[in-house]
Design a protein around this motif. Structure first.
Motif, PDB file in Angstrom:
ATOM      1  N   LYS A 168      15.480  51.829 -14.088  1.00 25.00           N
ATOM      2  CA  LYS A 168      16.937  51.920 -13.976  1.00 25.00           C
ATOM      3  C   LYS A 168      17.365  53.390 -14.155  1.00 25.00           C
ATOM      4  O   LYS A 168      18.215  53.903 -13.417  1.00 25.00           O
ATOM      5  N   THR A 169      16.755  54.044 -15.124  1.00 23.33           N
ATOM      6  CA  THR A 169      17.116  55.437 -15.375  1.00 23.33           C
ATOM      7  C   THR A 169      16.645  56.339 -14.252  1.00 23.33           C
ATOM      8  O   THR A 169      17.354  57.256 -13.830  1.00 23.33           O
ATOM      9  N   GLY A 181      27.138  56.572 -17.173  1.00 21.25           N
ATOM     10  CA  GLY A 181      26.065  55.608 -17.422  1.00 21.25           C
ATOM     11  C   GLY A 181      26.368  54.839 -18.684  1.00 21.25           C
ATOM     12  O   GLY A 181      27.479  54.902 -19.203  1.00 21.25           O
ATOM     13  N   HIS A 195      19.041  56.119 -11.581  1.00 17.77           N
ATOM     14  CA  HIS A 195      20.419  56.510 -11.902  1.00 17.77           C
ATOM     15  C   HIS A 195      20.744  57.849 -11.232  1.00 17.77           C
ATOM     16  O   HIS A 195      19.882  58.715 -11.118  1.00 17.77           O
ATOM     17  N   LYS A 196      22.009  57.985 -10.796  1.00 16.42           N
ATOM     18  CA  LYS A 196      22.378  59.233 -10.124  1.00 16.42           C
ATOM     19  C   LYS A 196      22.665  60.333 -11.139  1.00 16.42           C
ATOM     20  O   LYS A 196      23.809  60.666 -11.442  1.00 16.42           O
ATOM     21  N   SER A 197      21.572  60.873 -11.713  1.00 16.57           N
ATOM     22  CA  SER A 197      21.721  62.007 -12.625  1.00 16.57           C
ATOM     23  C   SER A 197      20.475  62.868 -12.509  1.00 16.57           C
ATOM     24  O   SER A 197      19.425  62.420 -12.055  1.00 16.57           O
ATOM     25  N   ASN A 228      26.189  64.400 -12.399  1.00 20.28           N
ATOM     26  CA  ASN A 228      25.606  63.215 -13.045  1.00 20.28           C
ATOM     27  C   ASN A 228      26.659  62.133 -13.164  1.00 20.28           C
ATOM     28  O   ASN A 228      27.730  62.369 -13.724  1.00 20.28           O
ATOM     29  N   ASP A 229      26.323  60.943 -12.701  1.00 15.51           N
ATOM     30  CA  ASP A 229      27.260  59.821 -12.812  1.00 15.51           C
ATOM     31  C   ASP A 229      27.392  59.329 -14.249  1.00 15.51           C
ATOM     32  O   ASP A 229      26.518  59.577 -15.080  1.00 15.51           O
ATOM     33  N   PHE A 250      22.151  60.527 -19.066  1.00 16.25           N
ATOM     34  CA  PHE A 250      22.345  59.345 -18.214  1.00 16.25           C
ATOM     35  C   PHE A 250      23.109  58.225 -18.930  1.00 16.25           C
ATOM     36  O   PHE A 250      23.225  57.128 -18.420  1.00 16.25           O
ATOM     37  N   GLU A 251      23.620  58.537 -20.123  1.00 17.03           N
ATOM     38  CA  GLU A 251      24.354  57.524 -20.876  1.00 17.03           C
ATOM     39  C   GLU A 251      25.846  57.832 -21.043  1.00 17.03           C
ATOM     40  O   GLU A 251      26.594  56.973 -21.524  1.00 17.03           O
TER      41      GLU A 251
END
Ligand SMILES: Nc1nc2c(c(=O)[nH]1)N[C@H]1C(S)=C(S)[C@@H](COP(=O)(O)OP(=O)(O)OC[C@H]3O[C@@H](n4cnc5c(=O)[nH]c(N)nc54)[C@H](O)[C@@H]3O)O[C@H]1N2
Ligand SMILES: Nc1nc2c(c(=O)[nH]1)N[C@H]1C(S)=C(S)[C@@H](COP(=O)(O)OP(=O)(O)OC[C@H]3O[C@@H](n4cnc5c(=O)[nH]c(N)nc54)[C@H](O)[C@@H]3O)O[C@H]1N2
Ligand code: SF4
Ligand SMILES: [Mo]
Length: 755
Positions: free
Chosen positions: A49-50, A538, A53-55, A535-536, A517-518
């Motif tokens: 998932k990480t 999260g 992730h868009k980061s 970075n999106d 990412f959080e």
């Protein structure tokens, strides 16, 4: 000491098998095993998932991920994610540390933990304080934290400071410096002071820029790469893909490194499963192993040979550079004997390097810590850039000078103004924003901060990530110095040695933060190739906890200190507004203003030179002569060791094992160098045997600040007179010479006595 704490940690799986045989190339199948082990483990789904992730990747400055997705780089190539990225994520997705660990274990017990054990405790999940005279870290309320912080940071501006490490976002970095400068303090120490400060200093003087002038597109056009003092096979693994492709198109790679790093000779990359992974790809065309700290002499030798062969681009020098006559004259008049004696490389080998460089059409010169971490780090960088300029290799596609940066956003911290050498343009815009002039008092860089603290000149310190204690030389001094600061606030994702040894006089506070990412908001970072990634938002896997975003903490603290005027700090909790401020303040970041809408990641304007015109007052590159280093080693008696004891003095290189990220150790062994654990010294066989030492024998390694005992001798492809040990452990035994111009410690040439 209560052994439970260690037993619990040791029962958690470490990464991979410690007893693998030393491989015959870098990379290769162990990478695939590592991927499989992690992605198929119970934490596999979280890891995937990480990764998706868009980061941006957390680990190194080469940079990947962001809006194009976890596996795509800035030019759209797929499968660009290395196992170092997985290693970093795996550490971040650990479960939270149980509150019992801190209520049941005294600080003395916590101090017994190794770096690996501290990291394996898990994620920090609630704020804690260690009060003077108390034996345990205890929970603390947010309100009390802000009260303590407010009173600590209300001290005189010269007596408050920050330290930061390059994993946080541009937005957090910008806010940190804005808060500190609003206080009137320029004490913005940063991990880059221990890292690429010499590159920043030299490049600024020569080219008027502080960063690499090469982007990924450019690198792909080069037909030769000179790689000095970088072990990118370990620390920037995807750069290896570019070197493999360069060799495939007939290009050449010259490696300059006192250690023959196996991955720089041959590397098996999973990006090319058929032609490279199993059999390995050749990397170096020529491998030179100079004496540690002698690179300036070696590069002057290369310049001399280029002059003798008539390979110097005089018209280029005349048109686009200044000071070149002195540089050429220095190289011409320095005799070969002096050069070869200092660097320990023969004239024919130096000439071979010069021939490759001179015959290549487009050369990129890359370097890392083997060049900067010396007491003449700035000269080293000058000498490399001089070599690039006399061959006309700056300012055209496929050419240039490329410091290979460290942390994944360390360059962004510099761009955002987290530096003691603030650009005058940024200073002016900040003054306009704040409606008053900024302090002109020179701030403390990292070494100066430690010295000032030791002299009782610092009352309050905020650390945005990192590990100030363990990253510095002379751990005893670092500990003592931090112990004289009244209040230290650490913002961190995971515990590290600094939280247990770098204790303040009154209050040591640990704030648990969300990682890249959080975060509940978007953030940005800048890669070493000058590419800005978005970075999106999260979420964290840690539930029912008190984690806070760095942005929220910094803006709230700044609000409490400064109030609403002239900056509405609380409004900046929406990071979109921080990006708008950055766009207005920081040159080259204009596209930040709309990045929330456009999602357009970008290369910072003004950084990549496509013509040989530079942002210097004259538009020419300034060249400087480079005095050759005097590489003297102390005598045995200087170590306080009687003549009757047999031993050998070597120049110790201190650096990274295969499985660590700076002060954080992920796995105890370094399989590619055949070092089974952390307490090893990699030595040249001849050096060891000359004083009757044998492989696997246990020795004492004595520096000027202490000694390490029971160190295992491992033979390796290290040149005579040099050796290697791992930091942070080795920082206990030496003081390090400092490069006066950049403040960088000489971590790569530490005289030690081995007996
Ligand atoms: N996986 C992983 N990735 C990382 C990091 C990490 O710890 N782990 N750290 C990040 C950071 S902050 C940084 S700064 C970079 C560090 O990346 P690197 O600079 O590659 O790392 P180091 O291990 O410090 O050492 C670099 C090399 O310099 C060589 N060397 C030592 N002395 C000399 C010398 O006098 N001359 C020459 N020519 N070479 C010499 C050493 O033998 C070694 O191979 O990596 C970043 N990426
Ligand atoms: N002998 C020797 N010493 C050296 C070096 C060497 O080669 N030899 N290299 C030097 C170099 S190049 C560098 S860059 C320094 C490194 O010095 P630092 O950057 O100070 O140290 P790190 O080990 O990278 O810091 C790791 C910690 O950062 C925290 N962290 C991780 N992610 C985040 C985040 O998103 N936010 C926050 N707030 N915290 C986070 C975690 O708590 C983790 O424990 O060490 C230097 N010291
Ligand atoms: S090379 Fe660096 S940025 Fe790229 S995936 Fe590996 S650790 Fe991440
Ligand atoms: Mo670094």
């Amino acid at each position: 000491m209560d052994t439970n704490i260690k037993q619990n940690i040791e029962s958690t799986p470490t990464f991979g098998d410690q007893n693998d045989e030393t491989p015959s190339m870098g990379g290769g199948l162990p990478i695939i095993e590592f991927w499989a082990e992690h992605t198929l483990s119970p934490s596999g789904p979280k890891l995937w998932k990480t990764l998706l992730h868009k980061s941006a990747c957390l680990s190194c400055s080469w940079g990947t991920g962001g809006q194009k997705g976890g596996f795509t780089n800035e030019v759209g190539e797929k499968l660009q994610r290395c196992m170092k990225s997985v290693e970093a994520i795996a550490a971040e997705i650990q479960p939270p540390i149980s509150a019992n660990v801190f209520s049941q274990h005294t600080i003395n017990e916590l101090q017994q933990l190794t770096s690996l054990e501290a990291d394996r405790l898990g994620r920090l999940s609630f704020p804690m304080i260690l009060r003077a005279g108390k034996t345990h870290y205890e929970r603390i309320s947010w309100e009390e934290i802000y009260q303590i912080a407010l009173s600590a940071f209300s001290k005189s501006p010269e007596r408050v400071a920050s330290y930061s490490s390059g994993r946080s976002s541009n937005e957090a970095a910008f806010l940190l410096q804005l808060m500190m400068r609003s206080l009137g303090s320029n004490n913005l120490a940063d991990c880059s002071d221990l890292c690429h400060a010499a590159s920043t200093t030299a490049l600024k003087q020569m080219f008027g820029t502080r960063t690499s002038v090469v982007d990924l597109e450019n690198l792909k056009q080069a037909d030769c790469v000179v790689l000095a003092g970088s072990n990118c096979a370990y620390n920037h693994p995807r750069l290896m893909n570019e070197l493999i492709k360069l060799r495939d198109r007939g290009g050449q790679v010259i490696v300059i490194n006192p250690i023959e790093e196996i991955g720089l000779v041959k590397f098996g990359s999973p990006a090319f499963p058929i032609k490279s992974l199993l059999t390995g790809s050749d990397i170096s065309s020529l491998y030179l192993q100079p004496i540690p700290g002698s690179d300036t002499a070696l590069f002057v030798g290369i310049q001399k040979s280029l002059i003798e062969k008539g390979m110097v681009k005089i018209e280029y020098l005349q048109a686009y550079t200044e000071g070149w006559e002195f540089v050429v004259e220095q190289a011409r008049t320095t005799d070969w004997e002096t050069i070869t004696k200092i660097c320990g490389i023969s004239q024919p080998e130096i000439e071979a390097a010069a021939t490759i460089i001179g015959k290549s059409k487009r050369v990129v010169f890359g370097w890392a810590m083997g060049i900067t971490q010396h007491n003449n780090g700035v000269d080293n960088v000058y000498s490399i850039a001089n070599t690039a300029l006399i061959t006309g290799n700056v300012g055209f596609e496929g050419t240039g000078v490329m410091p290979i940066r460290g942390h994944s956003n360390v360059q962004g911290f510099g761009s955002m103004g987290v530096t003691v050498n603030l650009k005058t343009e940024i200073q002016a815009t900040l003054e306009k924003l704040l409606g008053r002039s900024l302090s002109r008092v020179k701030g403390y860089d990292t070494r100066a901060l430690i010295t000032a603290a030791d002299d009782e000149k610092v009352d309050a310190l905020i650390c945005l990530g990192g590990n100030l204690y363990a990253a510095n030389p002379d751990s005893t001094q670092a500990k003592r110095a931090l112990g004289k600061i009244e209040t230290i606030i650490y913002l961190a994702t995971k515990p590290n040695l600094g939280h247990f040894h770098g204790l303040a006089k009154q209050n040591t506070i640990i704030i648990p933060v969300l990682n890249r990412f959080e975060n509940p908001h978007k953030t940005t970072v800048e890669s070493g190739n000058n590419f800005v990634r978005l970075n999106d938002e999260g979420e964290t896997h840690i539930k029912n906890a008190e984690l806070i975003s760095e942005i929220e903490f910094l803006t709230e603290l700044a609000h409490r200190i400064h109030g609403e005027y002239p900056v509405k700090w609380r409004k900046l909790q929406d990071t979109k507004y921080v990006r708008q401020l950055i766009a207005k303040t920081i040159p080259g970041f204009e596209k930040m203003a709309n990045i929330d809408e456009t999602k357009e990641e970008f290369t910072i304007s003004g950084r990549i030179f496509t013509e040989p015109k530079f942002p210097t007052p004259s538009t020419k590159a300034a060249m400087f002569i480079t005095p050759l280093p005097k590489l003297i080693l102390p005598d045995q008696k200087d170590f306080g060791i009687p003549e009757s004891i047999k031993g050998v003095i070597v120049s110790l290189i201190t650096g990274r094992s295969y499985s660590q990220h700076n002060t954080v150790v992920y796995k105890i062994g370094d399989q590619y160098r055949g070092m089974p654990h952390r307490n090893c010294i990699l030595m040249n066989r001849g050096d060891a045997e000359s004083v009757g030492l044998k492989e696997h024998q246990r020795v004492t390694v004595q520096g000027d600040a202490g000694k390490l005992e029971n160190v295992e001798v491992i033979y390796g492809a290290v040149r005579q007179g040099a050796a290697l040990m791992f930091y942070p452990e080795v920082n206990a035994i030496f003081k390090a010479q400092i490069d006066e111009r950049s403040g960088t410690p000489g971590f790569k040439r530490v005289p030690v006595f081995v007996y």
